[in-house]
Write an enzyme that holds these catalytic residues in place. Structure first.
Site, mmCIF file in Angstrom:
data_model
loop_
_atom_site.group_PDB
_atom_site.id
_atom_site.type_symbol
_atom_site.label_atom_id
_atom_site.label_comp_id
_atom_site.label_asym_id
_atom_site.label_seq_id
_atom_site.Cartn_x
_atom_site.Cartn_y
_atom_site.Cartn_z
ATOM 1 N N TYR A 135 5.314 -3.654 -8.207
ATOM 2 C CA TYR A 135 4.289 -3.635 -7.147
ATOM 3 C C TYR A 135 3.405 -4.887 -7.238
ATOM 4 O O TYR A 135 3.231 -5.614 -6.247
ATOM 5 C CB TYR A 135 3.456 -2.351 -7.287
ATOM 6 N N SER B 192 -3.770 -7.434 -4.633
ATOM 7 C CA SER B 192 -4.247 -6.429 -5.592
ATOM 8 C C SER B 192 -4.528 -7.062 -6.941
ATOM 9 O O SER B 192 -3.937 -8.092 -7.308
ATOM 10 C CB SER B 192 -3.160 -5.361 -5.753
HETATM 11 P P1 NAI Z 1 -1.815 3.789 1.217
HETATM 12 O O1 NAI Z 1 -0.540 4.015 0.466
HETATM 13 O O2 NAI Z 1 -2.727 4.940 1.468
HETATM 14 O O3 NAI Z 1 -1.485 3.077 2.611
HETATM 15 C C1 NAI Z 1 -0.383 2.245 2.811
HETATM 16 C C2 NAI Z 1 0.209 2.565 4.167
HETATM 17 O O4 NAI Z 1 1.337 1.708 4.380
HETATM 18 C C3 NAI Z 1 0.717 4.010 4.293
HETATM 19 O O5 NAI Z 1 0.097 4.658 5.384
HETATM 20 C C4 NAI Z 1 2.216 3.856 4.496
HETATM 21 O O6 NAI Z 1 2.775 4.800 5.404
HETATM 22 C C5 NAI Z 1 2.315 2.444 5.062
HETATM 23 N N1 NAI Z 1 3.643 1.882 4.838
HETATM 24 C C6 NAI Z 1 4.351 1.846 3.679
HETATM 25 N N2 NAI Z 1 5.562 1.310 3.894
HETATM 26 C C7 NAI Z 1 5.626 1.002 5.206
HETATM 27 C C8 NAI Z 1 6.619 0.429 6.022
HETATM 28 N N3 NAI Z 1 7.822 0.059 5.526
HETATM 29 N N4 NAI Z 1 6.369 0.268 7.332
HETATM 30 C C9 NAI Z 1 5.179 0.631 7.852
HETATM 31 N N5 NAI Z 1 4.184 1.179 7.139
HETATM 32 C C10 NAI Z 1 4.407 1.355 5.813
HETATM 33 O O7 NAI Z 1 -2.583 2.635 0.410
HETATM 34 P P2 NAI Z 1 -4.124 2.194 0.500
HETATM 35 O O8 NAI Z 1 -4.810 2.668 -0.718
HETATM 36 O O9 NAI Z 1 -4.673 2.488 1.836
HETATM 37 O O10 NAI Z 1 -3.967 0.614 0.342
HETATM 38 C C11 NAI Z 1 -3.818 -0.232 1.468
HETATM 39 C C12 NAI Z 1 -3.388 -1.616 1.002
HETATM 40 O O11 NAI Z 1 -4.335 -2.126 0.083
HETATM 41 C C13 NAI Z 1 -2.040 -1.606 0.278
HETATM 42 O O12 NAI Z 1 -1.327 -2.775 0.638
HETATM 43 C C14 NAI Z 1 -2.426 -1.646 -1.178
HETATM 44 O O13 NAI Z 1 -1.422 -2.265 -1.954
HETATM 45 C C15 NAI Z 1 -3.704 -2.471 -1.131
HETATM 46 N N6 NAI Z 1 -4.588 -2.178 -2.253
HETATM 47 C C16 NAI Z 1 -5.265 -0.989 -2.313
HETATM 48 C C17 NAI Z 1 -6.106 -0.714 -3.371
HETATM 49 C C18 NAI Z 1 -6.932 0.531 -3.448
HETATM 50 O O14 NAI Z 1 -7.693 0.662 -4.393
HETATM 51 N N7 NAI Z 1 -6.826 1.459 -2.507
HETATM 52 C C19 NAI Z 1 -6.253 -1.678 -4.494
HETATM 53 C C20 NAI Z 1 -5.478 -2.889 -4.327
HETATM 54 C C21 NAI Z 1 -4.691 -3.111 -3.238
HETATM 55 C C1 15L Z 2 -3.970 -0.772 -6.524
HETATM 56 O O1 15L Z 2 -3.419 -1.825 -6.210
HETATM 57 C C2 15L Z 2 -3.578 0.513 -5.905
HETATM 58 O O2 15L Z 2 -3.241 0.364 -4.544
HETATM 59 C C3 15L Z 2 -4.636 1.587 -6.054
HETATM 60 O O3 15L Z 2 -4.036 2.853 -5.766
HETATM 61 C C4 15L Z 2 -5.230 1.586 -7.457
HETATM 62 O O4 15L Z 2 -4.225 1.890 -8.410
HETATM 63 C C5 15L Z 2 -5.812 0.224 -7.743
HETATM 64 O O5 15L Z 2 -4.855 -0.799 -7.564
HETATM 65 C C6 15L Z 2 -6.384 0.114 -9.159
HETATM 66 O O6 15L Z 2 -5.971 -0.773 -9.906
HETATM 67 O O7 15L Z 2 -7.278 0.908 -9.493
#
Ligand code: NAI
Ligand code: 15L
Length: 268
Positions: A136, A111
């Site tokens: 985080y 991230s």
């Molecule tokens: P999200 O929170 O919607 O999805 C994360 C998933 O991981 C959830 O479904 C949750 O149930 C699962 N999870 C959490 N703890 C767990 C565990 N102990 N065991 C099994 N599953 C577990 O997040 P999103 O937005 O889909 O992001 C996906 C990945 O991308 C994350 O790692 C996030 O940090 C990274 N990311 C996302 C960004 C964004 O803009 N959406 C930006 C930067 C990074």
């Molecule tokens: C992240 O890492 C988070 O998963 C997402 O929810 C946003 O906060 C994103 O960064 C961001 O910086 O916009």
């Protein structure tokens, strides 16, 4: 399409669901996992299994026979240290152990918050110093370092995706720089998975933003190595969003935006 099955952790999350749909439609053989059930219909060729990332043996079993691990599971926004450490540190270790066992490539959803305390006026290359903006972001920085360890000691390849803001649309002024469209994410994952080599080092960092003209903070990365070029852009949202700033000088100063100001207690 990949020769071997692909394991996707965090499949039930926002990006996991997007990738499952898009990659499933391209005919990929997906092994999906999350700690909560998968809410959508499963594409053909996909299997879902509930598992906690903290359950090491379960993650090893899930990865059996897989050639790539798309590691998207874990805590995805700022939380207290104790909430982050299990999923994002111990869970990440289990994912890397699985990659080592299977000799699989790791595609790690890192991230921008791993470098969030760089100022917006700075221009960063892929070898910039890590500067996490919370627990985080610290877990993502640790993840990239763990990937370095597994590369140097075991030859495990890693693509470190420093994702900006991956949402259906940009929703504020910062995202005019940081937005990554779902289609660009899908193309990025396809390139990261299918690239025959990750170059001499065996790992690459990619800045995960679309082709946004306001993205002046991030420069050199490994996109040419994997053959990825973003095609979408946040620019058309600028008239609607450029006034949507926070009014908080800490948030506006740093690349990590809102996360940098949480619990901020510096006074000078
Ligand atoms: P999200 O929170 O919607 O999805 C994360 C998933 O991981 C959830 O479904 C949750 O149930 C699962 N999870 C959490 N703890 C767990 C565990 N102990 N065991 C099994 N599953 C577990 O997040 P999103 O937005 O889909 O992001 C996906 C990945 O991308 C994350 O790692 C996030 O940090 C990274 N990311 C996302 C960004 C964004 O803009 N959406 C930006 C930067 C990074
Ligand atoms: C992240 O890492 C988070 O998963 C997402 O929810 C946003 O906060 C994103 O960064 C961001 O910086 O916009």
């Amino acid at each position: 399409i990949p020769q071997k099955p692909v394991l996707l952790t965090g499949a039930s999350g926002a990006l996991g669901r997007v990738l499952t749909k898009a990659l499933g439609a391209q005919g990929w053989t997906l092994r999906l996992t999350d700690r909560v059930p998968f809410p959508d219909p499963l594409p053909e060729g996909a299997r879902f299994q509930l598992a906690d990332l903290e359950d090491g043996p379960a993650i090893l079993r899930l990865a059996e026979g897989c050639g790539t691990i798309l590691h998207f599971g874990g805590i995805s926004v700022e939380h207290p240290f104790e909430t982050v450490i299990g999923p994002n540190i111990r869970g990440l270790y289990h994912a890397y152990e699985a990659a080592r066992r299977e000799r699989a490539r790791m595609v790690f959803a890192s991230s921008n918050h791993a470098i969030g305390f760089h100022e917006r006026k700075e221009v960063l290359d892929d070898d910039c110093a890590l500067a996490p903006d919370g627990y985080y972001g610290l877990s993502k920085a640790y993840g990239e370092m763990m990937g370095g360890l597994y590369r140097d000691k075991h030859g495990v390849e890693s693509v470190f995706l420093r994702i900006g803001s991956c949402f259906p649309e940009p929703i504020d002024a910062r995202m005019l720089a940081t937005w990554l469209s779902y289609a660009d994410l899908t193309r990025l994952i396809t390139c990261a998975t299918l690239a025959p080599s990750l170059g001499p080092k065996g790992s690459v960092v990619i800045w995960g933003a679309s082709n946004n003209s306001r993205m002046t903070w991030w420069r050199r990365d490994g996109r040419d190595v994997i053959g990825w070029a973003p095609q979408d852009s946040a620019d058309s949202y600028a008239p609607a969003l450029e006034g949507k700033t926070s009014g908080n000088p800490v948030i506006e100063r740093y690349q990590g935006g809102g996360f940098t100001a949480l619990d901020y207690s510096r006074t000078e």
